[in-house]
Design a protein around this motif. Structure first.
Motif, PDB file in Angstrom:
ATOM      1  N   MET A  64       0.831  -1.210   0.000  1.00  0.00           N
ATOM      2  CA  MET A  64       0.000   0.000   0.000  1.00  0.00           C
ATOM      3  C   MET A  64       0.862   1.256   0.000  1.00  0.00           C
ATOM      4  SD  MET A  64      -3.400  -0.984   2.220  1.00  0.00           S
ATOM      5  CE  MET A  64      -2.575  -1.483   3.701  1.00  0.00           C
ATOM      6  N   ARG A  65       1.954   1.230   0.751  1.00  0.00           N
ATOM      7  CA  ARG A  65       2.856   2.396   0.755  1.00  0.00           C
ATOM      8  C   ARG A  65       3.461   2.614  -0.629  1.00  0.00           C
ATOM      9  NH1 ARG A  65       4.288   4.091   6.012  1.00  0.00           N
ATOM     10  NH2 ARG A  65       3.531   2.663   7.609  1.00  0.00           N
ATOM     11  N   SER A  66       3.879   1.525  -1.258  1.00  0.00           N
ATOM     12  CA  SER A  66       4.451   1.610  -2.596  1.00  0.00           C
ATOM     13  C   SER A  66       3.428   2.134  -3.596  1.00  0.00           C
ATOM     14  CB  SER A  66       4.957   0.237  -3.026  1.00  0.00           C
ATOM     15  OG  SER A  66       5.456   0.278  -4.331  1.00  0.00           O
ATOM     16  N   SER A  67       2.207   1.630  -3.505  1.00  0.00           N
ATOM     17  CA  SER A  67       1.133   2.080  -4.392  1.00  0.00           C
ATOM     18  C   SER A  67       0.850   3.562  -4.180  1.00  0.00           C
ATOM     19  CB  SER A  67      -0.123   1.250  -4.137  1.00  0.00           C
ATOM     20  OG  SER A  67      -1.201   1.722  -4.894  1.00  0.00           O
ATOM     21  N   ASN A  68       0.810   3.979  -2.928  1.00  0.00           N
ATOM     22  CA  ASN A  68       0.564   5.392  -2.630  1.00  0.00           C
ATOM     23  C   ASN A  68       1.660   6.271  -3.225  1.00  0.00           C
ATOM     24  OD1 ASN A  68      -1.709   4.645  -1.253  1.00  0.00           O
ATOM     25  ND2 ASN A  68      -0.873   5.018   0.776  1.00  0.00           N
ATOM     26  N   ARG A  69       2.919   5.811  -3.124  1.00  0.00           N
ATOM     27  CA  ARG A  69       4.026   6.587  -3.714  1.00  0.00           C
ATOM     28  C   ARG A  69       3.853   6.676  -5.227  1.00  0.00           C
ATOM     29  NH1 ARG A  69       7.027   3.714   0.224  1.00  0.00           N
ATOM     30  NH2 ARG A  69       7.512   2.090  -1.309  1.00  0.00           N
ATOM     31  N   ASP A  70       3.509   5.539  -5.841  1.00  0.00           N
ATOM     32  CA  ASP A  70       3.338   5.531  -7.293  1.00  0.00           C
ATOM     33  C   ASP A  70       2.213   6.465  -7.732  1.00  0.00           C
ATOM     34  OD1 ASP A  70       5.391   3.705  -7.515  1.00  0.00           O
ATOM     35  OD2 ASP A  70       4.062   1.965  -7.733  1.00  0.00           O
ATOM     36  N   GLU A  95      -5.356  10.834  -0.250  1.00  0.00           N
ATOM     37  CA  GLU A  95      -5.311  11.213   1.169  1.00  0.00           C
ATOM     38  C   GLU A  95      -6.269  10.363   1.992  1.00  0.00           C
ATOM     39  OE1 GLU A  95      -5.971  15.404   1.511  1.00  0.00           O
ATOM     40  OE2 GLU A  95      -4.206  15.875   0.299  1.00  0.00           O
ATOM     41  N   GLN A  96      -7.448  10.107   1.456  1.00  0.00           N
ATOM     42  CA  GLN A  96      -8.416   9.260   2.163  1.00  0.00           C
ATOM     43  C   GLN A  96      -7.852   7.842   2.326  1.00  0.00           C
ATOM     44  OE1 GLN A  96     -12.177   8.793   0.186  1.00  0.00           O
ATOM     45  NE2 GLN A  96     -13.099   7.718   1.905  1.00  0.00           N
ATOM     46  N   TRP A  97      -7.271   7.316   1.272  1.00  0.00           N
ATOM     47  CA  TRP A  97      -6.695   5.971   1.332  1.00  0.00           C
ATOM     48  C   TRP A  97      -5.526   5.922   2.318  1.00  0.00           C
ATOM     49  CZ3 TRP A  97      -7.910   1.259   0.857  1.00  0.00           C
ATOM     50  CH2 TRP A  97      -6.950   0.270   0.762  1.00  0.00           C
ATOM     51  N   THR A 152      -6.995   5.554   5.669  1.00  0.00           N
ATOM     52  CA  THR A 152      -7.726   4.303   5.878  1.00  0.00           C
ATOM     53  C   THR A 152      -6.815   3.085   5.918  1.00  0.00           C
ATOM     54  OG1 THR A 152      -9.643   5.250   4.761  1.00  0.00           O
ATOM     55  CG2 THR A 152      -9.593   2.863   4.966  1.00  0.00           C
ATOM     56  N   ALA A 153      -5.872   3.014   5.019  1.00  0.00           N
ATOM     57  CA  ALA A 153      -5.022   1.824   4.881  1.00  0.00           C
ATOM     58  C   ALA A 153      -4.311   1.445   6.179  1.00  0.00           C
ATOM     59  CB  ALA A 153      -4.025   2.012   3.743  1.00  0.00           C
ATOM     60  N   PRO A 154      -3.698   2.386   6.891  1.00  0.00           N
ATOM     61  CA  PRO A 154      -3.037   1.997   8.143  1.00  0.00           C
ATOM     62  C   PRO A 154      -4.010   1.415   9.175  1.00  0.00           C
ATOM     63  CG  PRO A 154      -2.250   4.134   7.428  1.00  0.00           C
ATOM     64  CD  PRO A 154      -3.420   3.782   6.548  1.00  0.00           C
ATOM     65  N   ASN A 155      -5.253   1.846   9.133  1.00  0.00           N
ATOM     66  CA  ASN A 155      -6.249   1.283  10.056  1.00  0.00           C
ATOM     67  C   ASN A 155      -6.508  -0.186   9.736  1.00  0.00           C
ATOM     68  OD1 ASN A 155      -6.567   3.762  11.341  1.00  0.00           O
ATOM     69  ND2 ASN A 155      -8.238   4.371  10.004  1.00  0.00           N
ATOM     70  N   LEU A 156      -6.551  -0.514   8.454  1.00  0.00           N
ATOM     71  CA  LEU A 156      -6.773  -1.904   8.050  1.00  0.00           C
ATOM     72  C   LEU A 156      -5.596  -2.782   8.452  1.00  0.00           C
ATOM     73  CD1 LEU A 156      -8.238  -1.251   4.485  1.00  0.00           C
ATOM     74  CD2 LEU A 156      -9.495  -1.828   6.568  1.00  0.00           C
ATOM     75  N   VAL A 157      -4.393  -2.305   8.198  1.00  0.00           N
ATOM     76  CA  VAL A 157      -3.205  -3.057   8.579  1.00  0.00           C
ATOM     77  C   VAL A 157      -3.131  -3.167  10.109  1.00  0.00           C
ATOM     78  CG1 VAL A 157      -0.673  -3.062   8.556  1.00  0.00           C
ATOM     79  CG2 VAL A 157      -1.945  -2.500   6.473  1.00  0.00           C
ATOM     80  N   GLY A 158      -3.452  -2.096  10.788  1.00  0.00           N
ATOM     81  CA  GLY A 158      -3.440  -2.119  12.255  1.00  0.00           C
ATOM     82  C   GLY A 158      -4.425  -3.128  12.820  1.00  0.00           C
ATOM     83  N   ALA A 159      -5.607  -3.211  12.232  1.00  0.00           N
ATOM     84  CA  ALA A 159      -6.599  -4.184  12.685  1.00  0.00           C
ATOM     85  C   ALA A 159      -6.088  -5.606  12.477  1.00  0.00           C
ATOM     86  CB  ALA A 159      -7.919  -3.981  11.941  1.00  0.00           C
TER      87      ALA A 159
END
Length: 111
Positions: free
Chosen positions: A31-37, A58-60, A63-70
């Motif tokens: 997800m981090r790589s995708s966000n950078r791209d 920005e929304q993603w 949201t994404a860290p919340n999913l990984v955190g869960a």
């Protein structure tokens, strides 16, 4: 009908927790790589499109860290459950050994 004994495969629980943890790490990196791209690609978009895509990004990113955190919390819960099962099993074995070592010593012998 007899109820089957309750068992927990502690090693399997730990293995699955580790596997899920590796998946969470891989997902986080992807997800981090995708966000950078996506962020890098904003330069090629028209201004209105840049703003719209940037808002979605920005929304993603929120949201994404919340999913990984869960997912990581699930890993922690599985690991904790495995430890609790293991501890309980050790306590049960100790109680059985203690009961077995005292067998026949506490009751009065018939005359």
């Amino acid at each position: 009908m007899t109820t089957p004994p309750l068992t927990a495969d502690i090693a399997a629980i730990r293995d699955h927790a580790a596997s899920i943890g590796r998946s969470a790490d891989a997902t986080d990196e992807a997800m981090r790589s995708s966000n950078r791209d996506v962020g890098d690609s904003l330069v090629g978009w028209a201004p209105a499109s840049q703003r719209a895509l940037s808002a979605l990004l920005e929304q993603w990113e929120r949201t994404a860290p919340n999913l990984v955190g869960a997912t990581r919390r699930q890993v922690d819960a599985l690991a904790s459950a495995a430890t609790a099962y293991d501890t309980q099993e050790d306590q049960n074995k100790a109680a059985i050994r203690a009961a077995g070592s005292g067998a026949g010593t506490s009751a009065a012998k018939p005359q």
